[in-house]
Motif scaffolding. Structure first.
Motif, PDB file in Angstrom:
ATOM      1  N   SER A  95     -57.541   8.366  62.489  1.00 42.87           N
ATOM      2  CA  SER A  95     -56.735   9.616  61.984  1.00 42.87           C
ATOM      3  C   SER A  95     -56.290  10.272  63.228  1.00 42.87           C
ATOM      4  O   SER A  95     -56.861   9.987  64.516  1.00 42.87           O
ATOM      5  CB  SER A  95     -57.874  10.638  61.145  1.00 42.87           C
ATOM      6  OG  SER A  95     -58.966  11.095  61.945  1.00 42.87           O
ATOM      7  N   ARG A  97     -57.142  13.480  63.889  1.00 40.44           N
ATOM      8  CA  ARG A  97     -58.058  14.051  64.650  1.00 40.44           C
ATOM      9  C   ARG A  97     -58.763  12.899  65.729  1.00 40.44           C
ATOM     10  O   ARG A  97     -59.400  13.380  66.632  1.00 40.44           O
ATOM     11  CB  ARG A  97     -58.895  14.703  63.767  1.00 40.44           C
ATOM     12  CG  ARG A  97     -60.306  15.395  64.357  1.00 40.44           C
ATOM     13  CD  ARG A  97     -61.037  15.915  63.053  1.00 40.44           C
ATOM     14  NE  ARG A  97     -60.500  16.886  62.576  1.00 40.44           N
ATOM     15  CZ  ARG A  97     -60.266  16.957  61.344  1.00 40.44           C
ATOM     16  NH1 ARG A  97     -60.479  15.940  60.512  1.00 40.44           N
ATOM     17  NH2 ARG A  97     -59.526  18.127  60.865  1.00 40.44           N
ATOM     18  N   ASP A  98     -59.193  11.898  65.034  1.00 41.23           N
ATOM     19  CA  ASP A  98     -60.076  10.766  65.703  1.00 41.23           C
ATOM     20  C   ASP A  98     -59.593  10.455  66.978  1.00 41.23           C
ATOM     21  O   ASP A  98     -60.059   9.964  67.868  1.00 41.23           O
ATOM     22  CB  ASP A  98     -60.393   9.726  64.858  1.00 41.23           C
ATOM     23  CG  ASP A  98     -61.491  10.109  63.795  1.00 41.23           C
ATOM     24  OD1 ASP A  98     -62.385  11.172  63.894  1.00 41.23           O
ATOM     25  OD2 ASP A  98     -61.552   9.257  62.647  1.00 41.23           O
ATOM     26  N   ARG A 130     -65.304  17.423  67.500  1.00 44.74           N
ATOM     27  CA  ARG A 130     -64.302  17.579  66.437  1.00 44.74           C
ATOM     28  C   ARG A 130     -63.508  19.064  66.639  1.00 44.74           C
ATOM     29  O   ARG A 130     -62.418  19.299  66.399  1.00 44.74           O
ATOM     30  CB  ARG A 130     -65.216  17.527  65.269  1.00 44.74           C
ATOM     31  CG  ARG A 130     -64.331  17.869  63.935  1.00 44.74           C
ATOM     32  CD  ARG A 130     -65.204  17.834  62.824  1.00 44.74           C
ATOM     33  NE  ARG A 130     -64.329  18.035  61.555  1.00 44.74           N
ATOM     34  CZ  ARG A 130     -63.863  17.052  60.571  1.00 44.74           C
ATOM     35  NH1 ARG A 130     -63.918  15.960  60.902  1.00 44.74           N
ATOM     36  NH2 ARG A 130     -63.219  17.512  59.615  1.00 44.74           N
ATOM     37  N   ALA A 133     -61.027  19.088  69.394  1.00 42.18           N
ATOM     38  CA  ALA A 133     -60.059  18.286  68.878  1.00 42.18           C
ATOM     39  C   ALA A 133     -59.118  19.229  67.789  1.00 42.18           C
ATOM     40  O   ALA A 133     -57.618  19.368  67.939  1.00 42.18           O
ATOM     41  CB  ALA A 133     -60.180  16.949  68.175  1.00 42.18           C
ATOM     42  N   ASP A 134     -59.578  20.008  66.935  1.00 41.12           N
ATOM     43  CA  ASP A 134     -58.970  20.847  66.114  1.00 41.12           C
ATOM     44  C   ASP A 134     -58.364  21.899  66.834  1.00 41.12           C
ATOM     45  O   ASP A 134     -57.221  22.290  66.315  1.00 41.12           O
ATOM     46  CB  ASP A 134     -60.112  21.300  64.999  1.00 41.12           C
ATOM     47  CG  ASP A 134     -60.526  20.291  63.781  1.00 41.12           C
ATOM     48  OD1 ASP A 134     -59.504  19.262  63.699  1.00 41.12           O
ATOM     49  OD2 ASP A 134     -61.368  20.555  63.283  1.00 41.12           O
ATOM     50  N   LEU A 137     -55.196  20.451  68.112  1.00 37.95           N
ATOM     51  CA  LEU A 137     -54.235  20.220  66.924  1.00 37.95           C
ATOM     52  C   LEU A 137     -53.626  21.581  66.541  1.00 37.95           C
ATOM     53  O   LEU A 137     -52.437  21.467  66.275  1.00 37.95           O
ATOM     54  CB  LEU A 137     -54.897  19.589  65.712  1.00 37.95           C
ATOM     55  CG  LEU A 137     -55.363  18.049  66.057  1.00 37.95           C
ATOM     56  CD1 LEU A 137     -56.002  17.552  65.087  1.00 37.95           C
ATOM     57  CD2 LEU A 137     -54.027  17.085  66.391  1.00 37.95           C
ATOM     58  N   HIS A 143     -52.147  20.262  63.234  1.00 35.98           N
ATOM     59  CA  HIS A 143     -53.381  20.187  62.161  1.00 35.98           C
ATOM     60  C   HIS A 143     -52.806  19.912  60.885  1.00 35.98           C
ATOM     61  O   HIS A 143     -53.739  19.297  60.230  1.00 35.98           O
ATOM     62  CB  HIS A 143     -53.807  21.634  62.091  1.00 35.98           C
ATOM     63  CG  HIS A 143     -55.273  21.564  62.028  1.00 35.98           C
ATOM     64  ND1 HIS A 143     -55.706  21.642  60.706  1.00 35.98           N
ATOM     65  CD2 HIS A 143     -56.552  21.399  62.597  1.00 35.98           C
ATOM     66  CE1 HIS A 143     -57.220  21.175  60.493  1.00 35.98           C
ATOM     67  NE2 HIS A 143     -57.339  21.407  61.844  1.00 35.98           N
ATOM     68  N   ALA A 146     -53.957  16.094  60.614  1.00 37.24           N
ATOM     69  CA  ALA A 146     -55.268  15.732  61.149  1.00 37.24           C
ATOM     70  C   ALA A 146     -55.734  14.355  60.389  1.00 37.24           C
ATOM     71  O   ALA A 146     -56.511  13.758  61.336  1.00 37.24           O
ATOM     72  CB  ALA A 146     -56.181  17.087  61.160  1.00 37.24           C
ATOM     73  N   GLU A 147     -55.746  14.644  59.219  1.00 39.42           N
ATOM     74  CA  GLU A 147     -56.480  13.406  58.490  1.00 39.42           C
ATOM     75  C   GLU A 147     -55.678  12.318  58.349  1.00 39.42           C
ATOM     76  O   GLU A 147     -56.111  11.230  57.806  1.00 39.42           O
ATOM     77  CB  GLU A 147     -57.077  14.085  57.104  1.00 39.42           C
ATOM     78  CG  GLU A 147     -57.557  15.180  57.042  1.00 39.42           C
ATOM     79  CD  GLU A 147     -59.251  14.863  57.748  1.00 39.42           C
ATOM     80  OE1 GLU A 147     -59.660  13.832  57.701  1.00 39.42           O
ATOM     81  OE2 GLU A 147     -59.827  15.842  58.050  1.00 39.42           O
TER      82      GLU A 147
END
Length: 254
Positions: A95, A97-98, A130, A133-134, A137, A143, A146-147
């Motif tokens: 993802s 985010r990852d 996390r 990262a958020d 984003l 954002h 993100a997924e």
């Protein structure tokens, strides 16, 4: 303004070709500099020399006064220097985010055993990464993605993810190798907005780029390379009107 990055006399030869020839320049704390030049001018080689991917034959690289010449690339993020590459080096199936979380790995302390057993320290670190990262984003307007797997994003968004991943490492200076390559005008404008926002946070930028609109919109100073040597160095307006620079570009286009 204090000097953050100081490059002195960098030279690199490949066989009988001198790709980078006695190049010197400085980057001040929190400043924005671009490196431009015709194809084959030595721009990416210079970046590789500064970031430890290539060892110079001569010259030195100092970061905040410390000699980091030839230091292995994986050791530079801890000193505050990170880079991006000409093509986004994202993990396609992870993802967004990852991918950004991977950029913050230097802040983790849990070992292999802790990771395997999912001990509390590992879980705490993962939550912190996390959150980091958020926040990035959100900062770069990513954002909503993100997924999603990174491979599903358009080229412009992938570039911004790579910038976010670089920022996740907590840089004092971020070096970007042709970040606008392959982007359309809208994507390039979004990238310029993002880089100006990064610069406004006090992070120094070194931008290797062909897109002069992006360069002029982000950089305070431009270094021009031609055949591995410094052709000009100064404010954008002065460099763009320099007869030697104009001749070098016209010659390259002829």
């Amino acid at each position: 303004m204090s000097i953050l990055l100081e490059v002195t006399g960098l030279t690199r030869r490949f066989g009988g070709i001198t790709a980078v020839d006695d190049v010197s320049f400085t980057v001040g704390e929190g400043s924005a500099c671009a490196v431009i030049g015709p194809n084959g001018a030595g721009k990416t080689t210079l970046l590789d020399l500064v970031t430890g991917f290539t060892t110079p034959d001569e010259g030195t690289v100092r970061l905040d006064g410390q000699d980091v010449t030839g230091l292995a690339p994986h050791r530079l993020p801890a000193k505050g220097l990170l880079r991006t590459f000409q093509s986004a080096r994202l993990v396609p199936l992870l993802s967004v985010r990852d991918n950004v979380m991977l950029g913050a790995h230097r802040f983790t302390r849990a070992g292999f055993l802790s990771d395997g057993l999912r001990l509390p320290r590992t879980r705490r670190e993962e939550r912190a990464l996390r959150a980091r990262a958020d926040a990035l984003l959100d900062f770069l307007g990513l954002h909503p993605f993100a997924e999603r797997p990174a491979a599903e994003l358009p080229a412009g968004a992938q570039r911004l993810v790579e910038v976010a991943r670089g920022l996740a490492g907590g840089p004092r200076i971020l070096l970007l190798d042709e970040p606008a390559a392959g982007l359309d005008d809208t994507e390039t404008a979004e990238l310029a907005d993002a880089l100006r926002a990064v610069h406004a946070e006090g992070i120094a930028l070194v931008l290797i780029e062909h897109n002069m609109d992006l360069v002029a919109g982000v950089s305070e100073r431009i270094l021009v390379l031609d055949a591995g040597r410094v052709l000009a160095d100064g404010p954008p307006d002065a460099v763009r009107n320099d007869p030697a620079v104009i001749e070098a570009y016209l010659g390259a286009a002829a």
